[in-house]
Design a protein around this motif. Structure first.
Motif, PDB file in Angstrom:
ATOM      1  N   PRO A  91       0.830  -1.207   0.000  1.00  0.00           N
ATOM      2  CA  PRO A  91       0.000   0.000   0.000  1.00  0.00           C
ATOM      3  C   PRO A  91       0.869   1.263   0.000  1.00  0.00           C
ATOM      4  O   PRO A  91       2.080   1.198   0.239  1.00  0.00           O
ATOM      5  N   ILE A  92       0.248   2.390  -0.226  1.00  0.00           N
ATOM      6  CA  ILE A  92       0.973   3.671  -0.278  1.00  0.00           C
ATOM      7  C   ILE A  92       1.815   3.846   0.976  1.00  0.00           C
ATOM      8  O   ILE A  92       1.335   3.664   2.090  1.00  0.00           O
ATOM      9  N   PHE A  93       3.079   4.174   0.754  1.00  0.00           N
ATOM     10  CA  PHE A  93       3.997   4.457   1.853  1.00  0.00           C
ATOM     11  C   PHE A  93       4.897   5.622   1.462  1.00  0.00           C
ATOM     12  O   PHE A  93       5.063   5.919   0.279  1.00  0.00           O
ATOM     13  N   SER A  94       5.434   6.288   2.455  1.00  0.00           N
ATOM     14  CA  SER A  94       6.329   7.422   2.225  1.00  0.00           C
ATOM     15  C   SER A  94       7.770   6.946   2.196  1.00  0.00           C
ATOM     16  O   SER A  94       8.135   5.965   2.847  1.00  0.00           O
ATOM     17  N   PHE A  95       8.565   7.653   1.430  1.00  0.00           N
ATOM     18  CA  PHE A  95      10.010   7.438   1.388  1.00  0.00           C
ATOM     19  C   PHE A  95      10.646   8.810   1.162  1.00  0.00           C
ATOM     20  O   PHE A  95       9.944   9.750   0.758  1.00  0.00           O
ATOM     21  N   PRO A  96      11.928   8.994   1.422  1.00  0.00           N
ATOM     22  CA  PRO A  96      12.548  10.301   1.200  1.00  0.00           C
ATOM     23  C   PRO A  96      12.341  10.753  -0.249  1.00  0.00           C
ATOM     24  O   PRO A  96      12.741  10.066  -1.180  1.00  0.00           O
ATOM     25  N   GLY A  97      11.623  11.826  -0.432  1.00  0.00           N
ATOM     26  CA  GLY A  97      11.367  12.347  -1.768  1.00  0.00           C
ATOM     27  C   GLY A  97       9.976  12.082  -2.306  1.00  0.00           C
ATOM     28  O   GLY A  97       9.626  12.564  -3.374  1.00  0.00           O
ATOM     29  N   GLY A  98       9.153  11.309  -1.603  1.00  0.00           N
ATOM     30  CA  GLY A  98       7.816  11.076  -2.127  1.00  0.00           C
ATOM     31  C   GLY A  98       7.077   9.954  -1.444  1.00  0.00           C
ATOM     32  O   GLY A  98       7.350   9.582  -0.310  1.00  0.00           O
ATOM     33  N   ARG A  99       6.108   9.413  -2.195  1.00  0.00           N
ATOM     34  CA  ARG A  99       5.273   8.303  -1.731  1.00  0.00           C
ATOM     35  C   ARG A  99       5.097   7.349  -2.902  1.00  0.00           C
ATOM     36  O   ARG A  99       5.190   7.761  -4.063  1.00  0.00           O
ATOM     37  N   ARG A 100       4.809   6.088  -2.603  1.00  0.00           N
ATOM     38  CA  ARG A 100       4.555   5.138  -3.686  1.00  0.00           C
ATOM     39  C   ARG A 100       3.790   3.927  -3.187  1.00  0.00           C
ATOM     40  O   ARG A 100       3.635   3.717  -1.986  1.00  0.00           O
ATOM     41  N   GLU A 110       5.388  -7.388 -11.090  1.00  0.00           N
ATOM     42  CA  GLU A 110       5.275  -6.308 -10.105  1.00  0.00           C
ATOM     43  C   GLU A 110       5.818  -5.004 -10.667  1.00  0.00           C
ATOM     44  O   GLU A 110       6.888  -4.969 -11.286  1.00  0.00           O
ATOM     45  N   PHE A 111       5.072  -3.929 -10.442  1.00  0.00           N
ATOM     46  CA  PHE A 111       5.452  -2.571 -10.794  1.00  0.00           C
ATOM     47  C   PHE A 111       5.173  -1.678  -9.587  1.00  0.00           C
ATOM     48  O   PHE A 111       4.547  -2.098  -8.629  1.00  0.00           O
ATOM     49  N   ALA A 112       5.624  -0.435  -9.645  1.00  0.00           N
ATOM     50  CA  ALA A 112       5.328   0.529  -8.610  1.00  0.00           C
ATOM     51  C   ALA A 112       4.894   1.841  -9.247  1.00  0.00           C
ATOM     52  O   ALA A 112       5.168   2.090 -10.428  1.00  0.00           O
ATOM     53  N   VAL A 113       4.211   2.658  -8.482  1.00  0.00           N
ATOM     54  CA  VAL A 113       3.812   3.998  -8.906  1.00  0.00           C
ATOM     55  C   VAL A 113       4.228   4.944  -7.798  1.00  0.00           C
ATOM     56  O   VAL A 113       3.972   4.678  -6.627  1.00  0.00           O
ATOM     57  N   TRP A 114       4.881   6.054  -8.167  1.00  0.00           N
ATOM     58  CA  TRP A 114       5.322   7.007  -7.159  1.00  0.00           C
ATOM     59  C   TRP A 114       4.859   8.410  -7.487  1.00  0.00           C
ATOM     60  O   TRP A 114       4.488   8.713  -8.617  1.00  0.00           O
ATOM     61  N   SER A 115       4.864   9.255  -6.474  1.00  0.00           N
ATOM     62  CA  SER A 115       4.555  10.668  -6.620  1.00  0.00           C
ATOM     63  C   SER A 115       5.398  11.444  -5.628  1.00  0.00           C
ATOM     64  O   SER A 115       5.651  10.966  -4.519  1.00  0.00           O
ATOM     65  N   ASN A 116       5.824  12.612  -6.033  1.00  0.00           N
ATOM     66  CA  ASN A 116       6.562  13.473  -5.106  1.00  0.00           C
ATOM     67  C   ASN A 116       5.641  14.482  -4.437  1.00  0.00           C
ATOM     68  O   ASN A 116       6.086  15.332  -3.715  1.00  0.00           O
ATOM     69  N   LEU A 117       4.340  14.331  -4.668  1.00  0.00           N
ATOM     70  CA  LEU A 117       3.368  15.262  -4.130  1.00  0.00           C
ATOM     71  C   LEU A 117       2.578  14.637  -2.992  1.00  0.00           C
ATOM     72  O   LEU A 117       2.228  13.465  -3.026  1.00  0.00           O
ATOM     73  N   GLU A 118       2.264  15.424  -1.992  1.00  0.00           N
ATOM     74  CA  GLU A 118       1.392  14.976  -0.901  1.00  0.00           C
ATOM     75  C   GLU A 118      -0.049  15.001  -1.400  1.00  0.00           C
ATOM     76  O   GLU A 118      -0.395  15.743  -2.302  1.00  0.00           O
TER      77      GLU A 118
END
Length: 119
Positions: A91-100, A110-118
């Motif tokens: 599930p969505i989790f935060s990491f330095p620089g964004g969330r994914r 398996e793939f991932a989706v990330w965003s640098n926006l809250e």
């Protein structure tokens, strides 16, 4: 024109080419060109590539590379993945620089989706 010595193409196994094509078409708007019954390609998605018929799948836990999509709206992208039959494996989790979040598409890759926006 392809750039010299730059990543240009990626190929993934697919247990079910029809389901995989439908999933990526619905979620990300991809179009495909079939090359016989066992191969389909996509382009203009940041990196061109294709899916080939195989019983295998691409999982980072087995040493495969993880390809990551970018999204301006992570929650919306997650809902599209789920609505199209994808399974959320992280599930969505935060990491330095964004969330994914991470997901598995119908063929098991398996793939991932990330965003640098809250949100």
């Amino acid at each position: 024109m392809p750039r010299h010595e730059a990543l240009n193409y990626v190929e993934f196994p697919a247990r079910d080419l029809t389901a995989t094509k439908a999933f990526f078409s619905q979620v990300f708007g991809w179009t495909f060109i079939d090359y016989g019954a066992d191969y389909t390609s996509f382009s203009n998605q940041g990196l061109d590539g294709g899916f080939y018929q195989s019983k295998q799948c691409s999982l980072p836990s087995n040493g495969a590379a993880l390809l990551v999509f970018y999204s301006r709206n992570l929650e919306e992208s997650l809902q599209k993945v789920v609505s199209a039959g994808g399974k959320i494996v992280k599930p969505i989790f935060s990491f330095p620089g964004g969330r994914r979040f991470h997901f598995v598409e119908p063929s098991g890759n398996e793939f991932a989706v990330w965003s640098n926006l809250e949100p």
